[in-house]
Design a protein around this motif. Structure first.
Motif, PDB file in Angstrom:
ATOM      1  N   SER A  49      21.158   1.872  34.334  1.00 21.47           N
ATOM      2  CA  SER A  49      21.197   0.855  33.281  1.00 21.47           C
ATOM      3  C   SER A  49      19.814   0.394  32.845  1.00 21.47           C
ATOM      4  CB  SER A  49      22.028  -0.347  33.744  1.00 21.47           C
ATOM      5  OG  SER A  49      21.386  -1.019  34.814  1.00 21.47           O
ATOM      6  N   GLN A  50      18.817   0.554  33.701  1.00 17.57           N
ATOM      7  CA  GLN A  50      17.468   0.072  33.394  1.00 17.57           C
ATOM      8  C   GLN A  50      16.421   1.116  33.810  1.00 17.57           C
ATOM      9  OE1 GLN A  50      17.833  -4.324  34.989  1.00 17.57           O
ATOM     10  NE2 GLN A  50      19.485  -2.985  35.708  1.00 17.57           N
ATOM     11  N   PRO A  51      16.490   2.295  33.204  1.00 19.22           N
ATOM     12  CA  PRO A  51      15.583   3.373  33.624  1.00 19.22           C
ATOM     13  C   PRO A  51      14.099   3.023  33.470  1.00 19.22           C
ATOM     14  CG  PRO A  51      16.700   3.926  31.563  1.00 19.22           C
ATOM     15  CD  PRO A  51      17.381   2.719  32.111  1.00 19.22           C
ATOM     16  N   GLU A  52      13.762   2.298  32.422  1.00 25.15           N
ATOM     17  CA  GLU A  52      12.365   1.933  32.229  1.00 25.15           C
ATOM     18  C   GLU A  52      11.896   0.961  33.313  1.00 25.15           C
ATOM     19  OE1 GLU A  52       9.421  -0.071  28.851  1.00 25.15           O
ATOM     20  OE2 GLU A  52      11.460   0.557  28.309  1.00 25.15           O
ATOM     21  N   GLY A  53      12.710  -0.066  33.562  1.00 27.83           N
ATOM     22  CA  GLY A  53      12.351  -1.028  34.598  1.00 27.83           C
ATOM     23  C   GLY A  53      12.309  -0.387  35.973  1.00 27.83           C
ATOM     24  N   TRP A  54      13.251   0.518  36.235  1.00 23.72           N
ATOM     25  CA  TRP A  54      13.257   1.212  37.522  1.00 23.72           C
ATOM     26  C   TRP A  54      12.021   2.093  37.663  1.00 23.72           C
ATOM     27  CZ3 TRP A  54      14.584   1.207  42.255  1.00 23.72           C
ATOM     28  CH2 TRP A  54      14.571   2.374  43.015  1.00 23.72           C
ATOM     29  N   GLY A  55      11.601   2.741  36.580  1.00 26.82           N
ATOM     30  CA  GLY A  55      10.395   3.569  36.624  1.00 26.82           C
ATOM     31  C   GLY A  55       9.171   2.752  36.979  1.00 26.82           C
ATOM     32  N   LYS A  56       9.063   1.569  36.410  1.00 25.63           N
ATOM     33  CA  LYS A  56       7.922   0.700  36.718  1.00 25.63           C
ATOM     34  C   LYS A  56       7.976   0.212  38.166  1.00 25.63           C
ATOM     35  CE  LYS A  56       7.332  -0.904  31.960  1.00 25.63           C
ATOM     36  NZ  LYS A  56       7.419  -2.068  31.026  1.00 25.63           N
ATOM     37  N   PHE A  57       9.183  -0.076  38.622  1.00 26.57           N
ATOM     38  CA  PHE A  57       9.362  -0.506  40.011  1.00 26.57           C
ATOM     39  C   PHE A  57       8.920   0.598  40.960  1.00 26.57           C
ATOM     40  CE2 PHE A  57      11.807  -1.386  43.868  1.00 26.57           C
ATOM     41  CZ  PHE A  57      11.709  -2.763  43.988  1.00 26.57           C
ATOM     42  N   CYS A  58       9.265   1.835  40.647  1.00 21.00           N
ATOM     43  CA  CYS A  58       8.868   2.977  41.478  1.00 21.00           C
ATOM     44  C   CYS A  58       7.353   3.143  41.507  1.00 21.00           C
ATOM     45  CB  CYS A  58       9.520   4.261  40.968  1.00 21.00           C
ATOM     46  SG  CYS A  58      11.309   4.325  41.196  1.00 21.00           S
ATOM     47  N   THR A  60       5.163   0.802  41.243  1.00 19.72           N
ATOM     48  CA  THR A  60       4.594  -0.268  42.067  1.00 19.72           C
ATOM     49  C   THR A  60       4.663   0.082  43.542  1.00 19.72           C
ATOM     50  OG1 THR A  60       5.131  -1.997  40.466  1.00 19.72           O
ATOM     51  CG2 THR A  60       4.862  -2.690  42.758  1.00 19.72           C
ATOM     52  N   TYR A  61       5.794   0.623  43.970  1.00 17.17           N
ATOM     53  CA  TYR A  61       6.007   0.839  45.399  1.00 17.17           C
ATOM     54  C   TYR A  61       5.669   2.247  45.864  1.00 17.17           C
ATOM     55  CZ  TYR A  61       7.936  -3.745  46.314  1.00 17.17           C
ATOM     56  OH  TYR A  61       8.076  -5.095  46.488  1.00 17.17           O
ATOM     57  N   GLY A  62       5.734   3.222  44.972  1.00 16.16           N
ATOM     58  CA  GLY A  62       5.406   4.583  45.398  1.00 16.16           C
ATOM     59  C   GLY A  62       6.465   5.153  46.320  1.00 16.16           C
ATOM     60  N   GLU A  63       6.288   4.975  47.597  1.00 17.48           N
ATOM     61  CA  GLU A  63       7.223   5.527  48.572  1.00 17.48           C
ATOM     62  C   GLU A  63       8.417   4.584  48.791  1.00 17.48           C
ATOM     63  OE1 GLU A  63       5.256   6.427  52.196  1.00 17.48           O
ATOM     64  OE2 GLU A  63       3.919   7.931  51.310  1.00 17.48           O
ATOM     65  N   GLU A  64       9.557   5.158  48.939  1.00 17.79           N
ATOM     66  CA  GLU A  64      10.800   4.457  49.260  1.00 17.79           C
ATOM     67  C   GLU A  64      11.095   3.254  48.354  1.00 17.79           C
ATOM     68  OE1 GLU A  64      11.981   4.523  53.616  1.00 17.79           O
ATOM     69  OE2 GLU A  64       9.802   4.201  53.737  1.00 17.79           O
ATOM     70  N   PRO A  65      11.073   3.437  47.046  1.00 19.72           N
ATOM     71  CA  PRO A  65      11.407   2.301  46.174  1.00 19.72           C
ATOM     72  C   PRO A  65      12.834   1.812  46.384  1.00 19.72           C
ATOM     73  CG  PRO A  65      11.371   4.354  44.927  1.00 19.72           C
ATOM     74  CD  PRO A  65      10.800   4.671  46.277  1.00 19.72           C
ATOM     75  N   GLU A  66      13.730   2.720  46.783  1.00 23.34           N
ATOM     76  CA  GLU A  66      15.117   2.328  47.023  1.00 23.34           C
ATOM     77  C   GLU A  66      15.202   1.271  48.129  1.00 23.34           C
ATOM     78  OE1 GLU A  66      15.039   6.452  45.347  1.00 23.34           O
ATOM     79  OE2 GLU A  66      14.045   5.448  47.014  1.00 23.34           O
ATOM     80  N   ARG A  67      14.470   1.495  49.201  1.00 22.40           N
ATOM     81  CA  ARG A  67      14.489   0.543  50.318  1.00 22.40           C
ATOM     82  C   ARG A  67      13.941  -0.816  49.866  1.00 22.40           C
ATOM     83  NH1 ARG A  67      10.664  -0.984  54.002  1.00 22.40           N
ATOM     84  NH2 ARG A  67       9.244   0.675  53.368  1.00 22.40           N
TER      85      ARG A  67
END
Length: 269
Positions: A49-58, A60-67
């Motif tokens: 639902s928020q691919p752009e926001g999720w991309g930016k979140f990834c 920021t965190y690099g490894e293990e953004p899901e966690r």
């Protein structure tokens, strides 16, 4: 047919009805007991639902953004002034990122992005959920999730009318709020599921706060045609089928969560 077989048939019927209306059917093994989340649905909803926001979140965190996303959700759930209902209506806030965990139906169709995101909501029913992260082996008959966040639990009883009291007693006596002094997150008020239903084929009762022996249930019945308590009993089917055929239908349930459920906190002086 013995009581257990009747109860299983009752449970299967509800699951089939929910699945036919768009609910996904999950497995206890996919549930995160520590976080009290169904992770794949929360992650899928945010990513789709928020691919752009999720991309930016990834980024920021690099490894293990899901966690990191799951942990950020838990922080909001466990915050003393937030919790499940707040998070469903607001956003995960983490290091400058804001990500919605649900989208409720917009008042009009003028914003196609919101309409599309509303269609991406994931409702899931999980039978026989082993919910405790602390070793308690109790199972909830049905647990309902919206985008991975717990919204309701149901204890089902069948065969005889007095069995509704048995379902209430199961919540009071067999669903401890703490195990070995540790909080059971799914059952915790505000932080866990929003409502708990005791259900048989004749009547429904509900509570929004489990409190052990002190748990107070309210009737959640429609009343009978002649003005009596309880529900009319059809010749075919169940007197309580309005619960899953109407209240738990996706559009109706999302509307309730968006507009009609409120948290009232009474502060002691």
């Amino acid at each position: 047919m013995d009581n257990k077989a009747r109860e299983k048939a009752f449970q299967d019927h509800i699951i089939e009805q929910l699945a036919a209306s768009g609910w996904l059917v999950g497995q206890s093994a996919h549930y995160d007991r520590e976080r009290a989340l169904y992770p794949e649905d929360l992650l899928a909803y945010v990513q789709q639902s928020q691919p752009e926001g999720w991309g930016k979140f990834c980024k920021t965190y690099g490894e293990e953004p899901e966690r990191h996303l799951l942990n950020a959700a838990v922080r909001a759930l466990e915050s003393p002034d937030r919790g499940t209902l707040w998070l469903l209506r607001n956003q995960i806030e983490d290091r400058g990122h804001r990500l919605s965990v649900a989208t409720f139906k917009p008042d009009h169709d003028l914003n196609p992005e919101l309409t599309a995101r509303y269609a991406m909501n994931r409702l899931r029913v999980v039978p026989e959920l082993i919910y405790s992260p602390h070793g308690y082996d109790g199972r909830l008959d049905l647990t309902l999730f919206l985008n991975g966040l717990p919204i309701a639990t149901l204890e089902l009883k069948s065969c005889f009318k007095q069995s509704l009291e048995n379902a209430k007693q199961q919540y009071r006596k067999d669903r401890p709020l703490k195990t070995a002094g540790k909080v059971e997150p799914l059952l915790a008020f505000r932080r866990g599921a929003l409502v708990h239903f005791a259900v048989n084929q004749f009547e429904v009762a509900m509570t929004t706060k489990l409190a052990g022996e002190s748990t107070y249930f309210l009737p959640f019945n429609r009343g009978t045609r002649d003005g009596g308590a309880g529900n009319d009993q059809p010749e075919i089917g169940y007197g309580t089928e309005y619960l899953w055929q109407e209240i738990l239908q996706p559009e109706a349930l999302l509307k309730i969560l968006a507009r009609y459920m409120h948290l009232h906190v009474q502060h002691e002086e």
